[in-house]
Design a protein around this motif. Structure first.
Motif, PDB file in Angstrom:
ATOM      1  N   ASN A   3       0.856  -1.187   0.000  1.00 31.63           N
ATOM      2  CA  ASN A   3       0.000   0.000   0.000  1.00 31.63           C
ATOM      3  C   ASN A   3       0.886   1.229   0.000  1.00 31.63           C
ATOM      4  O   ASN A   3       1.844   1.316   0.785  1.00 31.63           O
ATOM      5  N   LEU A   4       0.578   2.164  -0.869  1.00 34.67           N
ATOM      6  CA  LEU A   4       1.348   3.407  -0.991  1.00 34.67           C
ATOM      7  C   LEU A   4       0.378   4.576  -0.921  1.00 34.67           C
ATOM      8  O   LEU A   4      -0.656   4.573  -1.611  1.00 34.67           O
ATOM      9  N   SER A   5       0.671   5.570  -0.092  1.00 31.19           N
ATOM     10  CA  SER A   5      -0.247   6.703   0.059  1.00 31.19           C
ATOM     11  C   SER A   5       0.517   7.988   0.324  1.00 31.19           C
ATOM     12  O   SER A   5       1.641   7.967   0.845  1.00 31.19           O
ATOM     13  N   ILE A   6      -0.108   9.094  -0.040  1.00 32.69           N
ATOM     14  CA  ILE A   6       0.417  10.420   0.283  1.00 32.69           C
ATOM     15  C   ILE A   6      -0.761  11.370   0.486  1.00 32.69           C
ATOM     16  O   ILE A   6      -1.747  11.320  -0.257  1.00 32.69           O
ATOM     17  N   ASP A   7      -0.691  12.172   1.529  1.00 28.51           N
ATOM     18  CA  ASP A   7      -1.706  13.182   1.832  1.00 28.51           C
ATOM     19  C   ASP A   7      -0.995  14.480   2.194  1.00 28.51           C
ATOM     20  O   ASP A   7      -0.146  14.493   3.107  1.00 28.51           O
ATOM     21  N   GLY A   8      -1.330  15.543   1.483  1.00 30.06           N
ATOM     22  CA  GLY A   8      -0.649  16.814   1.720  1.00 30.06           C
ATOM     23  C   GLY A   8      -1.585  17.998   1.620  1.00 30.06           C
ATOM     24  O   GLY A   8      -2.734  17.880   1.179  1.00 30.06           O
ATOM     25  N   THR A   9      -1.083  19.140   2.056  1.00 28.26           N
ATOM     26  CA  THR A   9      -1.833  20.397   1.999  1.00 28.26           C
ATOM     27  C   THR A   9      -0.969  21.468   1.359  1.00 28.26           C
ATOM     28  O   THR A   9       0.180  21.671   1.759  1.00 28.26           O
ATOM     29  N   TYR A  10      -1.531  22.149   0.357  1.00 25.88           N
ATOM     30  CA  TYR A  10      -0.845  23.241  -0.332  1.00 25.88           C
ATOM     31  C   TYR A  10      -1.609  24.530  -0.061  1.00 25.88           C
ATOM     32  O   TYR A  10      -2.816  24.617  -0.322  1.00 25.88           O
ATOM     33  N   LEU A  11      -0.922  25.534   0.480  1.00 26.08           N
ATOM     34  CA  LEU A  11      -1.549  26.829   0.754  1.00 26.08           C
ATOM     35  C   LEU A  11      -1.301  27.785  -0.404  1.00 26.08           C
ATOM     36  O   LEU A  11      -0.153  27.999  -0.819  1.00 26.08           O
ATOM     37  N   PHE A  12      -2.372  28.344  -0.914  1.00 26.22           N
ATOM     38  CA  PHE A  12      -2.260  29.344  -1.964  1.00 26.22           C
ATOM     39  C   PHE A  12      -2.057  30.738  -1.384  1.00 26.22           C
ATOM     40  O   PHE A  12      -1.216  31.506  -1.851  1.00 26.22           O
ATOM     41  N   ASP A  13      -2.854  31.038  -0.361  1.00 28.15           N
ATOM     42  CA  ASP A  13      -2.886  32.428   0.087  1.00 28.15           C
ATOM     43  C   ASP A  13      -3.388  32.505   1.523  1.00 28.15           C
ATOM     44  O   ASP A  13      -4.282  31.747   1.919  1.00 28.15           O
ATOM     45  N   ARG A  14      -2.762  33.369   2.332  1.00 29.37           N
ATOM     46  CA  ARG A  14      -3.318  33.727   3.626  1.00 29.37           C
ATOM     47  C   ARG A  14      -3.025  35.188   3.886  1.00 29.37           C
ATOM     48  O   ARG A  14      -1.875  35.634   3.827  1.00 29.37           O
ATOM     49  N   ASN A  67       0.336  38.525   1.143  1.00 24.16           N
ATOM     50  CA  ASN A  67       0.266  37.084   1.326  1.00 24.16           C
ATOM     51  C   ASN A  67       1.305  36.631   2.358  1.00 24.16           C
ATOM     52  O   ASN A  67       2.496  36.896   2.209  1.00 24.16           O
ATOM     53  N   GLU A  68       0.862  35.941   3.411  1.00 21.10           N
ATOM     54  CA  GLU A  68       1.735  35.526   4.503  1.00 21.10           C
ATOM     55  C   GLU A  68       2.253  34.098   4.355  1.00 21.10           C
ATOM     56  O   GLU A  68       3.006  33.620   5.210  1.00 21.10           O
ATOM     57  N   VAL A  69       1.857  33.402   3.298  1.00 22.99           N
ATOM     58  CA  VAL A  69       2.278  32.016   3.118  1.00 22.99           C
ATOM     59  C   VAL A  69       3.798  31.951   2.958  1.00 22.99           C
ATOM     60  O   VAL A  69       4.397  32.712   2.206  1.00 22.99           O
ATOM     61  N   GLY A  70       4.420  31.046   3.706  1.00 21.37           N
ATOM     62  CA  GLY A  70       5.862  30.882   3.635  1.00 21.37           C
ATOM     63  C   GLY A  70       6.641  31.852   4.491  1.00 21.37           C
ATOM     64  O   GLY A  70       7.854  31.974   4.348  1.00 21.37           O
ATOM     65  N   THR A  71       5.972  32.527   5.430  1.00 23.03           N
ATOM     66  CA  THR A  71       6.648  33.479   6.313  1.00 23.03           C
ATOM     67  C   THR A  71       6.331  33.161   7.769  1.00 23.03           C
ATOM     68  O   THR A  71       5.307  32.543   8.079  1.00 23.03           O
ATOM     69  N   PHE A  72       7.203  33.598   8.666  1.00 21.11           N
ATOM     70  CA  PHE A  72       7.028  33.372  10.100  1.00 21.11           C
ATOM     71  C   PHE A  72       5.793  34.097  10.607  1.00 21.11           C
ATOM     72  O   PHE A  72       5.489  35.211  10.194  1.00 21.11           O
ATOM     73  N   SER A  73       5.074  33.455  11.539  1.00 20.00           N
ATOM     74  CA  SER A  73       3.918  34.047  12.179  1.00 20.00           C
ATOM     75  C   SER A  73       4.120  33.997  13.684  1.00 20.00           C
ATOM     76  O   SER A  73       4.490  32.951  14.225  1.00 20.00           O
ATOM     77  N   ARG A  74       3.873  35.103  14.372  1.00 21.58           N
ATOM     78  CA  ARG A  74       4.085  35.150  15.808  1.00 21.58           C
ATOM     79  C   ARG A  74       3.034  34.366  16.574  1.00 21.58           C
ATOM     80  O   ARG A  74       3.325  33.729  17.587  1.00 21.58           O
ATOM     81  N   THR A  75       1.790  34.395  16.127  1.00 19.24           N
ATOM     82  CA  THR A  75       0.715  33.684  16.816  1.00 19.24           C
ATOM     83  C   THR A  75       0.057  32.694  15.867  1.00 19.24           C
ATOM     84  O   THR A  75       0.141  32.813  14.654  1.00 19.24           O
ATOM     85  N   GLY A  76      -0.608  31.697  16.429  1.00 17.20           N
ATOM     86  CA  GLY A  76      -1.276  30.693  15.607  1.00 17.20           C
ATOM     87  C   GLY A  76      -0.273  29.772  14.926  1.00 17.20           C
ATOM     88  O   GLY A  76       0.815  29.513  15.436  1.00 17.20           O
ATOM     89  N   ASP A  77      -0.640  29.290  13.767  1.00 14.65           N
ATOM     90  CA  ASP A  77       0.246  28.400  13.031  1.00 14.65           C
ATOM     91  C   ASP A  77       1.199  29.199  12.147  1.00 14.65           C
ATOM     92  O   ASP A  77       1.058  30.402  11.978  1.00 14.65           O
ATOM     93  N   ILE A  78       2.174  28.492  11.591  1.00 19.15           N
ATOM     94  CA  ILE A  78       3.054  29.091  10.594  1.00 19.15           C
ATOM     95  C   ILE A  78       2.574  28.605   9.231  1.00 19.15           C
ATOM     96  O   ILE A  78       2.586  27.393   8.970  1.00 19.15           O
ATOM     97  N   PRO A  79       2.125  29.486   8.351  1.00 16.19           N
ATOM     98  CA  PRO A  79       1.523  29.060   7.085  1.00 16.19           C
ATOM     99  C   PRO A  79       2.564  28.629   6.044  1.00 16.19           C
ATOM    100  O   PRO A  79       2.901  29.379   5.129  1.00 16.19           O
ATOM    101  N   VAL A  80       3.071  27.407   6.185  1.00 22.99           N
ATOM    102  CA  VAL A  80       4.036  26.901   5.212  1.00 22.99           C
ATOM    103  C   VAL A  80       3.307  26.588   3.905  1.00 22.99           C
ATOM    104  O   VAL A  80       2.114  26.268   3.886  1.00 22.99           O
ATOM    105  N   ARG A  81       4.039  26.666   2.802  1.00 23.15           N
ATOM    106  CA  ARG A  81       3.423  26.458   1.494  1.00 23.15           C
ATOM    107  C   ARG A  81       2.929  25.020   1.311  1.00 23.15           C
ATOM    108  O   ARG A  81       1.844  24.791   0.792  1.00 23.15           O
ATOM    109  N   TRP A  82       3.747  24.044   1.746  1.00 20.28           N
ATOM    110  CA  TRP A  82       3.395  22.643   1.491  1.00 20.28           C
ATOM    111  C   TRP A  82       3.843  21.760   2.651  1.00 20.28           C
ATOM    112  O   TRP A  82       4.917  21.947   3.213  1.00 20.28           O
TER     113      TRP A  82
END
Length: 247
Positions: free
Chosen positions: A92-103, A116-131
């Motif tokens: 069995n082979l699987s992959i599940d991912g999330t790609y952020l376009f814009d925040r 657009n804050e995607v791919g930049t450090f965030s002080r609070t909450g999550d860090i919006p990485v691209r993938w």
């Protein structure tokens, strides 16, 4: 919060399927912990934070948490699965991912949304990485099941400490970009004894260190030189488990 999504699942054969789900989340009145400098610089947006006496003199500035901001996040969840025969066993082979376009976000509803804050450090909450994704390969041979998995989080632009930003501090070999977090794990399970399942494995088999981040060296969080919302500093770890079903 308001959320909308639309997706599709493709299963052209009995051994392969793929899915894609586009989503958008709009949040209002998000909790903000703003530094004093930000409140002062945006006085017209937070007049109630400036406490004055009866004569109108400024007494203090309220820097407690407040429900003020808005955010818009757009992304897509992607996945694929494959299975079949491989030699004497099955895989069995699987992959599940999330790609952020814009925040994008804004301090209050009356202000304009920022960039657009995607791919930049965030002080609070999550860090919006691209993938980011989790991939896994498992192989079953009789009562034995072996698994190899990967946890991957894309890198991002790090927070720039004040001394570095104004040029008063020039650290050697400083990199403004945090490297990706890439960890592999293995596991083995045995189900050859009736009602009993025994398993064990190794997390982070290559003993990968968290990628360096300068953000928490400013004494504003729980880590030091690593980002706890992205990476795990514990290194290689071993685990075992056993379960028995009483029937």
């Amino acid at each position: 919060a308001k959320m909308g999504s639309a997706g599709i699942v493709l299963a052209p054969t009995s051994w392969f399927s793929a899915n894609a789900d586009y989503w958008e989340i709009r949040r209002q009145g998000t909790i903000q912990a703003l530094p004093l400098s930000t409140i002062v610089a945006n006085y017209t947006l937070f007049p109630s934070s400036f406490i004055r006496d009866a004569a109108g003199n400024l007494v203090t500035i309220d820097t407690r948490w407040l429900n003020a901001g808005d955010t818009i996040t757009k992304g897509m969840d992607l996945g694929a699965k494959m299975n079949g025969a491989l030699g004497p066993g099955k895989f069995n082979l699987s992959i599940d991912g999330t790609y952020l376009f814009d925040r994008r976000s804004r301090l209050v509803a009356s202000a304009a949304f920022g960039g657009n804050e995607v791919g930049t450090f965030s002080r609070t909450g999550d860090i919006p990485v691209r993938w980011k994704h989790v991939a896994a390969f498992s192989y079953t041979l009789g009562p034995w099941i072996g698994t190899v998995s990967q946890n991957y989080t894309m890198g991002y632009q790090d927070y720039v400490l004040p001394g570095v930003a104004n040029g008063s501090v020039k650290p050697a070999d400083w990199n403004p970009n945090v490297k990706p977090w890439n960890v592999f794990n293995i596991g083995l399970a045995y189900t050859g004894i009736k009602n009993l399942s025994i398993a064990g494995g190794i997390k982070n088999i290559f003993n990968t260190d968290p990628p360096f981040s300068a953000a928490y060296d400013s004494n504003t969080g729980a880590g030091s030189s690593w980002e706890p919302r992205i990476a795990d500093p514990r290194g290689r770890a071993y685990w075992v488990s056993a379960s028995y079903q009483f029937k």
